[in-house]
Design a protein around this motif. Structure first.
Motif, PDB file in Angstrom:
ATOM      1  N   VAL A 139      21.753  24.070  -7.443  1.00 30.66           N
ATOM      2  CA  VAL A 139      21.053  23.290  -6.273  1.00 30.66           C
ATOM      3  C   VAL A 139      22.377  22.857  -5.422  1.00 30.66           C
ATOM      4  O   VAL A 139      23.256  21.984  -5.952  1.00 30.66           O
ATOM      5  N   PRO A 140      22.365  23.220  -4.277  1.00 31.56           N
ATOM      6  CA  PRO A 140      23.282  22.429  -3.098  1.00 31.56           C
ATOM      7  C   PRO A 140      23.097  21.168  -3.121  1.00 31.56           C
ATOM      8  O   PRO A 140      21.687  20.755  -2.623  1.00 31.56           O
ATOM      9  N   ILE A 141      24.060  20.114  -3.228  1.00 29.33           N
ATOM     10  CA  ILE A 141      23.912  18.928  -3.261  1.00 29.33           C
ATOM     11  C   ILE A 141      23.140  18.230  -2.039  1.00 29.33           C
ATOM     12  O   ILE A 141      22.580  17.280  -1.757  1.00 29.33           O
ATOM     13  N   GLU A 142      23.637  19.101  -0.898  1.00 27.62           N
ATOM     14  CA  GLU A 142      23.120  18.258   0.629  1.00 27.62           C
ATOM     15  C   GLU A 142      21.788  18.723   0.694  1.00 27.62           C
ATOM     16  O   GLU A 142      20.987  17.796   1.526  1.00 27.62           O
ATOM     17  N   GLN A 143      21.178  19.206  -0.120  1.00 25.66           N
ATOM     18  CA  GLN A 143      19.671  19.506   0.158  1.00 25.66           C
ATOM     19  C   GLN A 143      18.666  18.418  -1.053  1.00 25.66           C
ATOM     20  O   GLN A 143      17.660  18.451  -1.094  1.00 25.66           O
ATOM     21  N   ILE A 144      19.740  17.758  -1.888  1.00 26.34           N
ATOM     22  CA  ILE A 144      19.025  16.749  -2.658  1.00 26.34           C
ATOM     23  C   ILE A 144      18.920  15.454  -1.832  1.00 26.34           C
ATOM     24  O   ILE A 144      20.009  14.818  -1.810  1.00 26.34           O
ATOM     25  N   VAL A 145      17.734  15.059  -1.363  1.00 23.42           N
ATOM     26  CA  VAL A 145      17.792  14.074  -0.268  1.00 23.42           C
ATOM     27  C   VAL A 145      16.948  13.214  -0.628  1.00 23.42           C
ATOM     28  O   VAL A 145      16.471  12.125   0.247  1.00 23.42           O
ATOM     29  N   GLY A 146      16.166  13.064  -1.734  1.00 24.46           N
ATOM     30  CA  GLY A 146      14.894  12.016  -1.934  1.00 24.46           C
ATOM     31  C   GLY A 146      14.867  11.716  -3.551  1.00 24.46           C
ATOM     32  O   GLY A 146      15.557  12.267  -4.343  1.00 24.46           O
ATOM     33  N   SER A 147      13.949  11.066  -3.774  1.00 26.27           N
ATOM     34  CA  SER A 147      13.726  10.466  -5.281  1.00 26.27           C
ATOM     35  C   SER A 147      12.014  10.694  -5.539  1.00 26.27           C
ATOM     36  O   SER A 147      11.291  10.514  -4.490  1.00 26.27           O
ATOM     37  N   VAL A 148      11.991  10.962  -6.520  1.00 26.08           N
ATOM     38  CA  VAL A 148      10.400  10.925  -7.167  1.00 26.08           C
ATOM     39  C   VAL A 148      10.014   9.477  -7.257  1.00 26.08           C
ATOM     40  O   VAL A 148       8.560   9.048  -6.860  1.00 26.08           O
ATOM     41  N   ALA A 149      10.578   8.402  -7.884  1.00 26.52           N
ATOM     42  CA  ALA A 149      10.168   6.941  -7.780  1.00 26.52           C
ATOM     43  C   ALA A 149      11.027   5.830  -7.682  1.00 26.52           C
ATOM     44  O   ALA A 149      10.453   4.724  -7.371  1.00 26.52           O
ATOM     45  N   ARG A 150      12.312   6.126  -7.314  1.00 25.68           N
ATOM     46  CA  ARG A 150      13.157   5.134  -7.148  1.00 25.68           C
ATOM     47  C   ARG A 150      13.226   4.896  -5.645  1.00 25.68           C
ATOM     48  O   ARG A 150      14.013   5.211  -4.785  1.00 25.68           O
ATOM     49  N   HIS A 151      12.388   3.990  -5.023  1.00 28.33           N
ATOM     50  CA  HIS A 151      12.243   3.714  -3.587  1.00 28.33           C
ATOM     51  C   HIS A 151      13.517   2.813  -3.264  1.00 28.33           C
ATOM     52  O   HIS A 151      13.455   1.646  -3.847  1.00 28.33           O
ATOM     53  N   GLY A 152      14.241   3.035  -2.348  1.00 27.20           N
ATOM     54  CA  GLY A 152      15.108   1.980  -1.871  1.00 27.20           C
ATOM     55  C   GLY A 152      16.382   1.715  -2.544  1.00 27.20           C
ATOM     56  O   GLY A 152      17.154   1.055  -2.012  1.00 27.20           O
ATOM     57  N   ASP A 153      16.545   2.492  -3.538  1.00 24.81           N
ATOM     58  CA  ASP A 153      17.757   2.442  -4.348  1.00 24.81           C
ATOM     59  C   ASP A 153      18.849   3.146  -3.652  1.00 24.81           C
ATOM     60  O   ASP A 153      20.265   2.879  -4.154  1.00 24.81           O
ATOM     61  N   PHE A 154      18.756   4.213  -3.192  1.00 26.84           N
ATOM     62  CA  PHE A 154      19.708   5.220  -2.635  1.00 26.84           C
ATOM     63  C   PHE A 154      19.599   5.271  -1.263  1.00 26.84           C
ATOM     64  O   PHE A 154      18.243   5.432  -0.650  1.00 26.84           O
ATOM     65  N   VAL A 182       1.261  22.768   2.099  1.00 27.13           N
ATOM     66  CA  VAL A 182       0.826  23.342   3.192  1.00 27.13           C
ATOM     67  C   VAL A 182       1.771  23.745   4.462  1.00 27.13           C
ATOM     68  O   VAL A 182       1.872  24.808   4.758  1.00 27.13           O
ATOM     69  N   ALA A 183       2.636  22.467   4.726  1.00 27.22           N
ATOM     70  CA  ALA A 183       3.467  22.719   5.949  1.00 27.22           C
ATOM     71  C   ALA A 183       4.712  22.942   5.119  1.00 27.22           C
ATOM     72  O   ALA A 183       4.932  22.417   4.188  1.00 27.22           O
ATOM     73  N   TRP A 184       5.817  23.528   5.750  1.00 27.62           N
ATOM     74  CA  TRP A 184       7.317  23.841   5.399  1.00 27.62           C
ATOM     75  C   TRP A 184       8.122  22.711   5.578  1.00 27.62           C
ATOM     76  O   TRP A 184       8.179  21.787   6.405  1.00 27.62           O
ATOM     77  N   ALA A 185       8.775  22.267   4.461  1.00 29.35           N
ATOM     78  CA  ALA A 185       9.860  21.295   4.142  1.00 29.35           C
ATOM     79  C   ALA A 185      11.297  21.707   4.448  1.00 29.35           C
ATOM     80  O   ALA A 185      11.827  22.380   3.829  1.00 29.35           O
ATOM     81  N   CYS A 186      11.709  21.838   5.746  1.00 29.25           N
ATOM     82  CA  CYS A 186      12.902  22.401   5.921  1.00 29.25           C
ATOM     83  C   CYS A 186      14.014  21.214   5.721  1.00 29.25           C
ATOM     84  O   CYS A 186      13.980  20.149   5.312  1.00 29.25           O
ATOM     85  N   ALA A 187      15.220  21.899   5.555  1.00 29.11           N
ATOM     86  CA  ALA A 187      16.204  21.117   4.725  1.00 29.11           C
ATOM     87  C   ALA A 187      16.689  19.781   5.782  1.00 29.11           C
ATOM     88  O   ALA A 187      17.194  18.807   5.123  1.00 29.11           O
ATOM     89  N   CYS A 188      16.461  19.908   7.000  1.00 29.39           N
ATOM     90  CA  CYS A 188      16.938  18.880   7.947  1.00 29.39           C
ATOM     91  C   CYS A 188      15.736  17.863   8.066  1.00 29.39           C
ATOM     92  O   CYS A 188      16.070  16.895   8.677  1.00 29.39           O
ATOM     93  N   LEU A 189      14.562  17.804   7.389  1.00 32.06           N
ATOM     94  CA  LEU A 189      13.457  16.972   7.545  1.00 32.06           C
ATOM     95  C   LEU A 189      14.012  15.710   7.245  1.00 32.06           C
ATOM     96  O   LEU A 189      14.627  15.184   6.278  1.00 32.06           O
ATOM     97  N   THR A 190      13.536  14.616   8.115  1.00 27.82           N
ATOM     98  CA  THR A 190      13.750  13.145   7.985  1.00 27.82           C
ATOM     99  C   THR A 190      12.464  12.365   7.867  1.00 27.82           C
ATOM    100  O   THR A 190      11.761  13.003   8.423  1.00 27.82           O
ATOM    101  N   ARG A 191      12.519  11.341   7.615  1.00 27.85           N
ATOM    102  CA  ARG A 191      11.380  10.157   7.671  1.00 27.85           C
ATOM    103  C   ARG A 191      10.793  10.192   9.214  1.00 27.85           C
ATOM    104  O   ARG A 191       9.621  10.323   9.399  1.00 27.85           O
TER     105      ARG A 191
END
Length: 271
Positions: free
Chosen positions: A52-67, A136-145
């Motif tokens: 997996v390209p590291i730049e596309q790893i942008v989130g966490s399943v459970a660790r809110h606010g740690d990174f 349903v909607a597509w998650a593009c690699a540049c998606l932000t909050r």
């Protein structure tokens, strides 16, 4: 739009400040889970090995606010743990991480510090065990909050006009308020083309939605793109097919819609 189409940057925030890592639940809730798909169950699903390209790893399943989004630890004790991990050697640091894939985004289930260390070392990719969640909607690699409100409007549009997956990558609008007009146009075209629905409140079926996109939106958008390129050779940041099509719905009555080339796909009867 083909190879010549260059989408403009999606995010409205830009990257002047690195935001906190995205959380899986907030993204999936906003985009909407696909129904009747076993991969939508958060804690189950078939895993596949992937690089997996590291730049596309942008989130966490459970660790809110740690990174943050670049997986820099946000607290000193987390940085110290990552630095300790760096001393343990490849037998530990090279172990595959566990990820959840949503569109072009990946969320860490296990291995947050390994991802952080790989980022710090400048690695480009990581070995991972990956399971996917359908949305349903597509998650593009540049998606932000900051884009999630816009994606919620897109999700609501897709609940009415269920486009096939290939169209989702070209769907975004600069102004999400336009999704209502886009849905009205899709329903009007569907009715005119004979894709009738017995219930006036029913959702378009996928075949009608795909036909509208392939036979109405894309041909018209191509004509508009060709006209624009005739005036300007710079294609950087040009509108999406959906935005081009929407511009024809907004045109004054004195400006007729451009004639579109129906192409070979319209040779038959699609009613």
């Amino acid at each position: 739009m083909g190879k010549s189409w260059v989408p403009r940057p999606w995010s409205r925030l830009g990257r002047s400040a690195v935001e906190a890592a995205l959380m899986l639940d907030e993204v999936v809730t906003t985009l909407g889970r696909c129904e009747l798909d076993p991969s939508t169950r958060l804690h189950t699903g078939h895993r596949l090995a992937a690089t997996v390209p590291i730049e596309q790893i942008v989130g966490s399943v459970a660790r809110h606010g740690d990174f943050d989004r670049d997986f820099t630890p946000r607290r000193r004790e987390l940085r110290e743990r990552r630095d300790h991990l760096a001393t343990l050697g490849p037998a530990v640091t090279a172990t595959a991480v566990a990820l959840v894939r949503v569109g072009e985004l990946y969320f860490v289930e296990d291995g947050h510090h390994r991802v952080s260390l790989a980022r710090a070392r400048g690695q480009l990719a990581l070995d991972a065990s990956v399971r996917s969640i359908c949305t349903v909607a597509w998650a593009c690699a540049c998606l932000t909050r900051g884009d999630l409100a816009d994606k919620a409007a897109e999700r609501d549009f897709l609940a009415e006009v269920p486009l096939p997956d290939p169209a989702l990558r070209q769907l975004w609008l600069d102004d999400p308020a336009g999704y209502g007009r886009l849905a009205d146009a899709a329903r009007a075209w569907s009715d005119h083309a004979g894709h009738t629905c017995p219930d006036p409140d029913c959702v378009m079926d996928t075949a009608a939605a795909a036909a509208w996109w392939d036979l109405e939106v894309l041909p018209l958008a191509r004509v508009l793109a060709d006209l624009a390129r005739g005036r300007d050779t710079d294609t950087t940041g040009e509108p999406s097919p959906a935005d081009r099509y929407l511009s024809t719905l907004s045109a004054p009555a004195s400006e007729p819609r451009p004639n579109r080339d129906p192409g070979p796909a319209e040779a038959g009867d699609h009613t």
